[in-house]
Scaffold this motif. Structure first.
Motif, PDB file in Angstrom:
ATOM      1  N   ALA A 151     105.594  85.627 -62.906  1.00 45.29           N
ATOM      2  CA  ALA A 151     105.255  86.846 -63.631  1.00 45.29           C
ATOM      3  C   ALA A 151     106.516  87.654 -63.879  1.00 45.29           C
ATOM      4  O   ALA A 151     107.522  87.505 -63.184  1.00 45.29           O
ATOM      5  N   ALA A 152     106.458  88.513 -64.888  1.00 50.00           N
ATOM      6  CA  ALA A 152     107.579  89.400 -65.196  1.00 50.00           C
ATOM      7  C   ALA A 152     107.027  90.725 -65.692  1.00 50.00           C
ATOM      8  O   ALA A 152     105.962  90.772 -66.308  1.00 50.00           O
ATOM      9  N   THR A 153     107.735  91.813 -65.404  1.00 44.17           N
ATOM     10  CA  THR A 153     107.334  93.125 -65.889  1.00 44.17           C
ATOM     11  C   THR A 153     108.400  93.685 -66.817  1.00 44.17           C
ATOM     12  O   THR A 153     109.587  93.368 -66.709  1.00 44.17           O
ATOM     13  N   GLU A 154     107.957  94.540 -67.740  1.00 48.84           N
ATOM     14  CA  GLU A 154     108.865  95.231 -68.658  1.00 48.84           C
ATOM     15  C   GLU A 154     108.148  96.463 -69.190  1.00 48.84           C
ATOM     16  O   GLU A 154     106.930  96.462 -69.375  1.00 48.84           O
ATOM     17  N   SER A 155     108.911  97.534 -69.453  1.00 40.89           N
ATOM     18  CA  SER A 155     108.311  98.796 -69.886  1.00 40.89           C
ATOM     19  C   SER A 155     108.550  99.113 -71.358  1.00 40.89           C
ATOM     20  O   SER A 155     107.720  99.760 -71.995  1.00 40.89           O
ATOM     21  N   TRP A 156     109.695  98.698 -71.915  1.00 44.12           N
ATOM     22  CA  TRP A 156     110.049  99.101 -73.279  1.00 44.12           C
ATOM     23  C   TRP A 156     109.362  98.177 -74.271  1.00 44.12           C
ATOM     24  O   TRP A 156     109.576  96.951 -74.242  1.00 44.12           O
ATOM     25  N   PRO A 157     108.514  98.702 -75.182  1.00 45.06           N
ATOM     26  CA  PRO A 157     107.706  97.850 -76.063  1.00 45.06           C
ATOM     27  C   PRO A 157     108.485  96.783 -76.839  1.00 45.06           C
ATOM     28  O   PRO A 157     108.041  95.627 -76.891  1.00 45.06           O
ATOM     29  N   PRO A 158     109.638  97.096 -77.463  1.00 41.35           N
ATOM     30  CA  PRO A 158     110.348  96.023 -78.179  1.00 41.35           C
ATOM     31  C   PRO A 158     110.775  94.878 -77.252  1.00 41.35           C
ATOM     32  O   PRO A 158     110.679  93.704 -77.618  1.00 41.35           O
ATOM     33  N   ASN A 159     111.245  95.227 -76.046  1.00 42.47           N
ATOM     34  CA  ASN A 159     111.621  94.187 -75.089  1.00 42.47           C
ATOM     35  C   ASN A 159     110.399  93.426 -74.599  1.00 42.47           C
ATOM     36  O   ASN A 159     110.447  92.209 -74.377  1.00 42.47           O
ATOM     37  N   LEU A 160     109.297  94.145 -74.411  1.00 41.50           N
ATOM     38  CA  LEU A 160     108.066  93.515 -73.944  1.00 41.50           C
ATOM     39  C   LEU A 160     107.607  92.442 -74.928  1.00 41.50           C
ATOM     40  O   LEU A 160     107.244  91.323 -74.539  1.00 41.50           O
ATOM     41  N   VAL A 192     122.107  97.757 -86.748  1.00 38.80           N
ATOM     42  CA  VAL A 192     121.766  96.485 -86.124  1.00 38.80           C
ATOM     43  C   VAL A 192     120.719  96.692 -85.029  1.00 38.80           C
ATOM     44  O   VAL A 192     120.683  97.730 -84.367  1.00 38.80           O
ATOM     45  N   SER A 193     119.839  95.709 -84.839  1.00 36.92           N
ATOM     46  CA  SER A 193     118.805  95.787 -83.807  1.00 36.92           C
ATOM     47  C   SER A 193     119.426  95.732 -82.414  1.00 36.92           C
ATOM     48  O   SER A 193     120.365  94.969 -82.169  1.00 36.92           O
ATOM     49  N   VAL A 194     118.884  96.532 -81.497  1.00 33.12           N
ATOM     50  CA  VAL A 194     119.322  96.496 -80.099  1.00 33.12           C
ATOM     51  C   VAL A 194     118.181  96.058 -79.180  1.00 33.12           C
ATOM     52  O   VAL A 194     118.214  96.286 -77.981  1.00 33.12           O
ATOM     53  N   ASP A 195     117.166  95.407 -79.733  1.00 32.35           N
ATOM     54  CA  ASP A 195     116.072  94.887 -78.913  1.00 32.35           C
ATOM     55  C   ASP A 195     116.582  93.787 -77.986  1.00 32.35           C
ATOM     56  O   ASP A 195     117.532  93.072 -78.311  1.00 32.35           O
ATOM     57  N   GLY A 196     115.905  93.652 -76.848  1.00 28.53           N
ATOM     58  CA  GLY A 196     116.252  92.600 -75.906  1.00 28.53           C
ATOM     59  C   GLY A 196     117.486  92.936 -75.089  1.00 28.53           C
ATOM     60  O   GLY A 196     117.999  94.055 -75.108  1.00 28.53           O
ATOM     61  N   TRP A 197     117.954  91.950 -74.332  1.00 28.28           N
ATOM     62  CA  TRP A 197     119.089  92.175 -73.434  1.00 28.28           C
ATOM     63  C   TRP A 197     120.166  91.118 -73.669  1.00 28.28           C
ATOM     64  O   TRP A 197     120.844  90.662 -72.771  1.00 28.28           O
ATOM     65  N   ASP A 198     120.304  90.746 -74.937  1.00 28.84           N
ATOM     66  CA  ASP A 198     121.320  89.795 -75.368  1.00 28.84           C
ATOM     67  C   ASP A 198     122.456  90.592 -76.014  1.00 28.84           C
ATOM     68  O   ASP A 198     122.226  91.357 -76.943  1.00 28.84           O
TER      69      ASP A 198
END
Length: 255
Positions: A77-86, A18-24
């Motif tokens: 504005a928002a920052t993020e480092s991990w490409p899938p989350n970005l 299962v995908s673990v992208d994002g923070w849901d």
């Protein structure tokens, strides 16, 4: 078929794919529970955002928490480092006028001095206090919910054995207060709670460890299969795996 009626291999195969992208974390509904802090971070964040003129959300993940705010400031504005989350955050937040910036979570932040009257962050890997102070305008506020000391340490030690107590205590809220004050900020609110967390099947644990990668660094199913099998057997014999999650809320103001 309920998770409790499925075999070890079935649970492992599902959770590994299962995908673990994002923070849901909705995939864990009915399979794990985590008690929530009493202060309601998303509500507090939304209240601050509604009154701000320019705000920054650091380490926004997939943007889900920020997207829950009904009203955003004119500049957001928002920052993020991990490409899938970005990518996920950009899709979710751009329609609401949020500029999502790729950032490696190391100083400096890619913004000018005094650019924001509000900075927020939910569960930052690390708070870089001098940078937070720099991008806040005088009178500006930083609001953050952070992971506290020894959070789900029982999970870490189940897989990796006993850990250095000093390392487990590194996220103590007293340390955050000291670092914020050293950066020139005034801490106006600091609250800490210990919360109950339960895992009802081994698949839930695998999903959690794939997503929250710092709990068991280097976690893979293959490398930890023996302990996962032991966990599966333990849950079937004794019921849910119990751990304690710790959280603290910190609000700091730039004089």
């Amino acid at each position: 078929m309920t998770a409790s009626a499925r075999t070890f291999e079935e649970l492992v195969d599902e959770a590994e794919s299962v995908s673990v992208d994002g923070w849901d974390f909705s995939w864990l509904d009915g399979r794990a529970t985590e008690q929530r802090p009493s202060w309601g971070y998303q509500r507090l964040m939304a209240e601050r955002l509604a009154a701000a003129s320019a705000a920054l959300d650091i380490q926004t993940g997939g943007g889900e928490v920020l997207a829950g705010a009904r009203k955003l400031p004119p500049v957001m504005a928002a920052t993020e480092s991990w490409p899938p989350n970005l990518a996920k955050a950009s899709r979710l937040l751009r329609p609401r006028g949020v500029v999502v910036v790729a950032d490696r979570d190391e100083p400096p932040l890619p913004f000018a001095d005094g650019a924001f009257d509000l900075v927020t962050s939910r569960h930052p890997v690390r708070a870089h206090w001098s940078e937070i102070a720099r991008v806040l305008e005088p009178g500006g506020t930083y609001l953050s919910q952070q992971v506290g000391p020894r959070s789900v340490a029982k999970v870490t030690e189940f897989f990796l054995g006993p850990q250095d107590r000093r390392a487990l205590d590194a996220r103590h809220p007293d340390h955050a207060r000291a670092e914020a004050e050293a950066a020139g900020l005034e801490v106006v609110d600091l609250r800490y709670e210990e919360l109950r967390t339960e895992f009802y099947d081994v698949g839930a644990m695998i999903y959690f460890l794939r997503k929250v990668i710092w709990i068991v660094p280097g976690f893979t199913v293959d490398a930890h299969r023996e302990r996962l099998r032991a966990l599966h057997d333990q849950i079937h014999a004794d019921g849910p795996f119990l751990a304690t999650t710790t959280r603290f809320l910190i609000e700091a103001r730039k004089p």
